[in-house]
Design an enzyme around this catalytic site. Structure first.
Site, mmCIF file in Angstrom:
data_model
loop_
_atom_site.group_PDB
_atom_site.id
_atom_site.type_symbol
_atom_site.label_atom_id
_atom_site.label_comp_id
_atom_site.label_asym_id
_atom_site.label_seq_id
_atom_site.Cartn_x
_atom_site.Cartn_y
_atom_site.Cartn_z
ATOM 1 N N GLU A 160 0.830 -1.206 0.000
ATOM 2 C CA GLU A 160 0.000 0.000 0.000
ATOM 3 C C GLU A 160 0.866 1.259 0.000
ATOM 4 O O GLU A 160 0.481 2.288 -0.570
ATOM 5 C CB GLU A 160 -0.928 -0.005 1.215
ATOM 6 C CG GLU A 160 -1.938 -1.141 1.236
ATOM 7 C CD GLU A 160 -3.027 -1.010 0.186
ATOM 8 O OE1 GLU A 160 -3.175 0.094 -0.400
ATOM 9 O OE2 GLU A 160 -3.740 -1.994 -0.059
ATOM 10 N N ASN A 186 -7.602 2.932 -5.396
ATOM 11 C CA ASN A 186 -7.893 1.563 -5.849
ATOM 12 C C ASN A 186 -6.860 1.051 -6.848
ATOM 13 O O ASN A 186 -7.034 -0.047 -7.400
ATOM 14 C CB ASN A 186 -9.292 1.506 -6.487
ATOM 15 C CG ASN A 186 -10.388 1.731 -5.474
ATOM 16 O OD1 ASN A 186 -10.356 1.204 -4.366
ATOM 17 N ND2 ASN A 186 -11.365 2.557 -5.832
#
Length: 365
Positions: free
Chosen positions: A185, A245
């Site tokens: 991430e 996303n």
């Protein structure tokens, strides 16, 4: 103590980052959600490690504490778990002003957050993430929910926390595989928003994997600031929040075809790693970005120890079918986040199935 402020038109809260913060949790919670009672929903694996510290701190701040837990793992992030938690809250007479405190990773945070959003039509919510993935992503921004057999996070809400407390000492007990997964991430944030963060990661991977305290605080603070900035600009994901996303539409398809079991071949961060590579392959093939972006991405993921290819994925037609069930599908078109250059991405829905299938084949090789 590092502090990131997240301010929305209807709500504001702090994300506080420092080693050892769980021992100060009671006073931090009391400052934002004073009440006679509080409920902890913890990862079951933390009942003998961090949960007693949290209970003691809350009791010192004069809370009557309900201490409950749930199993970790995506297969437990479901409506059955929520029913169990509702029963516990009702049995202990938790009230509308009683804060619910999530202690654990993203699965616990998402589930406890959805419980907090729906119990008595909404109660105060405190996030105490103990994994890197939850610290830099799931705990910030208010997206909460659970899975259905048909797909991930198909039921949920936006329920912003009153406070996020990040104790970076908890990363010392994290399995190396989970630490690497959380770094996926962080890599994503560099690709979508901040080339300087990406370069910093390239230079500091060794310090991070060695759990150097200063490096961990800087890592979390920089990534939380990016996440908070995006959320403040677009809370309900009507625009740029969808940039977060990147890699996830592909990655969620990998997870869904593994049926959310802990025995699945790829954990979330690993699936996102593969998803980012697939999305960047697609962008390069479509002429949207230079191949150097792909080279740097693969190089950094390799340095971290995250997968950049996998031969054990589900059949391509099955993966494509799951992508069509994604919440972000619009007018029948799969909406993807693709890089334009390092630090900049775009949302597109014009990629034909053949191009998406070709991207899957690139990561399958």
């Amino acid at each position: 103590m590092s502090v990131v402020e997240l301010k929305l038109s209807h709500h504001a809260y702090r994300i506080v980052i420092e080693p050892g913060l769980l021992g100060k949790l009671g006073e931090l919670v009391h400052a934002v959600a004073p009440h006679r009672s509080a409920a902890i929903i913890a990862d079951a694996s933390l009942t003998e490690t961090y949960q007693p510290t949290v209970v003691a701190s809350l009791e010192q701040a004069k809370y009557e504490v309900l201490s409950t837990s749930m199993p970790a793992g995506e297969n437990h992030k479901n409506l059955d778990t929520m029913r169990h938690l509702y029963d516990a809250l009702l049995s202990s007479h938790q009230e509308r002003n009683s804060p619910i405190i999530a202690l654990g990773g993203g699965v616990v945070g998402d589930t406890a957050g959805f419980v907090a959003a729906s119990y008595l039509r909404g109660v105060p919510f405190i996030q105490c993430p103990t994994t890197l993935l939850a610290m830099v992503d799931a705990s910030v921004g208010g997206k909460v929910g659970v899975n259905l057999p048909q797909g991930k996070n198909l039921i949920g809400a936006f329920h912003q926390p009153h406070l996020v407390v990040i104790d970076t000492d908890t990363l010392g007990s994290l399995p190396p595989r989970e630490l690497r997964g959380g770094l996926a991430e962080c890599v994503k944030h560099g690709i979508i928003r901040d080339e300087s963060l990406f370069a910093w990661l390239e230079e500091n991977v060794g310090r991070i994997l060695a759990l150097e305290s200063e490096a961990l605080v800087e890592l979390v603070q920089r990534n939380v600031q990016i996440k908070a900035t995006v959320v403040m600009a677009d809370e309900k994901e009507s625009g740029q929040r969808a940039h977060l996303n990147f890699g996830h539409t592909f990655g969620h398809a990998i997870e869904a075809t593994q049926k959310y079991t802990d025995q699945g071949s790829h954990h979330h961060g690993e699936a996102v790693s593969l998803g980012m590579v697939a999305a960047t392959h697609l962008a390069v093939t479509a002429g949207r970005c230079d191949a150097s972006v792909l080279d740097r991405l693969v190089g950094l993921l390799d340095q971290i120890g995250l997968p950049t290819s996998a031969g054990n994925l589900a059949p391509t037609d099955q993966l494509l079918g799951v992508m069509r069930l994604d919440k972000k599908v619009s007018d029948g078109q799969i909406r993807l986040v693709l890089p334009d250059q390092m630090g900049q991405v775009s949302i597109v829905n014009d990629q034909p199935d053949s191009a998406i299938e070709a991207a899957w084949e690139k990561v399958r090789s």
